[in-house]
Design an enzyme around this catalytic site. Structure first.
Site, mmCIF file in Angstrom:
data_model
loop_
_atom_site.group_PDB
_atom_site.id
_atom_site.type_symbol
_atom_site.label_atom_id
_atom_site.label_comp_id
_atom_site.label_asym_id
_atom_site.label_seq_id
_atom_site.Cartn_x
_atom_site.Cartn_y
_atom_site.Cartn_z
ATOM 1 N N ALA A 171 0.777 -1.236 0.000
ATOM 2 C CA ALA A 171 0.000 0.000 0.000
ATOM 3 C C ALA A 171 0.810 1.288 0.000
ATOM 4 C CB ALA A 171 -0.942 0.015 1.199
ATOM 5 N N ALA A 172 1.996 1.297 0.607
ATOM 6 C CA ALA A 172 2.739 2.561 0.737
ATOM 7 C C ALA A 172 3.063 3.138 -0.633
ATOM 8 C CB ALA A 172 4.013 2.338 1.533
ATOM 9 N N PRO A 173 2.965 4.463 -0.777
ATOM 10 C CA PRO A 173 2.683 5.496 0.226
ATOM 11 C C PRO A 173 1.201 5.760 0.478
ATOM 12 C CG PRO A 173 3.203 6.545 -1.836
ATOM 13 C CD PRO A 173 3.355 5.068 -2.081
ATOM 14 N N LYS A 176 -3.377 4.602 -3.608
ATOM 15 C CA LYS A 176 -4.487 3.735 -3.998
ATOM 16 C C LYS A 176 -5.311 3.310 -2.789
ATOM 17 C CE LYS A 176 -2.270 1.908 -8.190
ATOM 18 N NZ LYS A 176 -0.950 2.565 -8.015
ATOM 19 N N ASP A 194 2.219 -3.028 4.175
ATOM 20 C CA ASP A 194 3.470 -2.780 3.460
ATOM 21 C C ASP A 194 4.613 -3.166 4.401
ATOM 22 O OD1 ASP A 194 4.160 -1.068 0.744
ATOM 23 O OD2 ASP A 194 5.812 -1.054 2.195
ATOM 24 N N ASP A 221 5.384 -8.066 5.489
ATOM 25 C CA ASP A 221 5.753 -8.455 4.134
ATOM 26 C C ASP A 221 4.640 -9.319 3.559
ATOM 27 O OD1 ASP A 221 6.803 -9.494 1.804
ATOM 28 O OD2 ASP A 221 8.766 -9.956 2.642
ATOM 29 N N CYS A 296 3.260 -0.919 -12.627
ATOM 30 C CA CYS A 296 3.480 0.252 -13.476
ATOM 31 C C CYS A 296 4.629 -0.028 -14.450
ATOM 32 C CB CYS A 296 3.744 1.506 -12.638
ATOM 33 S SG CYS A 296 5.075 1.367 -11.440
#
Length: 360
Positions: A171-173, A176, A194, A221, A296
């Protein structure tokens, strides 16, 4: 583009900082001579030598240039490389808990006359020029976040519903994760995990700015430790997002130095951890729920190859039918139903995403 004088100055500073102070004068002289002669130096043409053109005229490492030439052809690879050297558009995500997209358009129009809804992202706006968040009252009040349109489209692919309970495993930062929290609303919840504690703290900070109280963060993790969630979250989730760490080659215009940090074997190496993340995440999707995988990048090892391996390993999982996905996503959906975006086609960063349905 960076002015030539600024680039020369920066390289001289780098020489001094790296302990090569005695070479600083030499570096300065060579680079200034290059600047004077630059207009007379013709890079290899795309027609005569596509590979050298991509390397020398468009600043791609040779291994990336060769890959893109094989996949996209000379003209397609050059268009993609040029887009990756350009300035990305400024796009916003409307906080639907604090107003509508139309309301925000009205609030921004005086300062940003070109503001308009994004073509694909359902809660996105494009501004037409750069924005400085700290100077915008509406940003400080949590009315919007800055998020690329392709990144927003991943949330549309997940399609969170009000009242649902959703897990974001990398999730970080928090861009989303907070977008999901906006969609599920106060009756829903988001669990964000995260392994980087310092980066994970950014998730909560953003939640507070947006006025969201339905998001909880856990430092672990997700490729090996998701079982630790069981004590606090005994029930499976309606939807799970795996926005996996990847080579990031789809975001070179935002992180231009990444092209020099990524190594040729990274896509295959990263694919192994991406498959582990998906395997772990699957155990947390309720029967009849949905799982979205996104990266990405557009390298096959991290995209369709990961999806194929995951489907082969789990007979209770299938790809969501293209017809079942939001109609707004159609411009970026291929015939299989994969979401694919490219900087030179549509303006968004380079993303790949797939949505899986888990059997009831």
């Amino acid at each position: 583009h960076i002015p030539a004088a600024a680039a020369v100055d920066q390289m001289v500073r780098c020489a001094r900082t790296s302990g090569a102070s005695r070479a600083a004068g030499f570096v300065n002289g060579v680079l200034r001579h290059l600047v004077r002669e630059l207009d007379s130096i013709a890079p290899p043409s795309l027609e005569a030598d596509p590979l050298s053109h991509l390397v020398h005229a468009l600043s791609l490492p040779e291994w990336i240039a060769a890959r893109w030439l094989r996949r996209f052809g000379a003209e397609g690879a050059a268009a993609l490389a040029e887009a990756c050297n350009g300035r990305p558009p400024t796009t916003l995500r409307v906080n639907c808990q604090r107003g509508s997209r139309g309301d925000l358009v009205d609030a921004l129009r005086v300062r940003f006359p070109a503001v308009a809804p994004c073509a694909v992202a359902s809660t996105g706006l494009t501004l037409g020029k750069p924005l400085h968040p700290g100077q915008e009252t509406s940003f400080r009040e949590g009315l919007f976040s800055i998020q690329d349109e392709a990144s927003q489209a991943v949330i549309d692919l997940l399609d969170p519903k009000p009242g649902e309970h959703i897990l974001d495993t990398c999730a970080a930062p928090g861009t989303k994760a907070n977008a999901i929290a906006e969609r599920v609303g106060p009756d829903g919840s988001v669990v964000a995990t995260d392994r980087h504690e310092r980066r994970l703290s950014l998730v909560g900070r953003e939640s507070r700015r947006l006025g969201l109280s339905n998001l909880r963060a856990h430092c672990l993790d997700a490729s090996v430790e998701l079982g630790q969630l069981r004590a606090d979250h005994p029930e499976a989730f309606d939807r799970v997002l795996v926005d996996a760490p990847c080579s990031g080659l789809g975001t070179l215009r935002r992180n231009p130095d990444a092209r020099w940090r990524v190594r040729p074997d990274d896509p295959e190496r990263l694919a192994e951890s991406q498959r582990k993340l998906l395997d772990q995440a699957l155990q947390w999707v309720r029967p009849g729920g949905a799982l979205v995988y996104s990266v990405c990048t557009f390298e096959p090892e991290e995209c369709e190859d990961v999806v194929a391996a995951f489907l082969a390993a789990h007979d209770n999982v299938s790809l969501a039918a293209r017809s079942a996905l939001l109609e707004t996503l159609v411009p970026w959906l291929d015939e299989t139903g994969y979401l694919r975006s490219f900087p030179h086609r549509g303006g968004g960063d380079g993303f790949f995403a797939a949505r899986f349905e888990v059997a009831s």
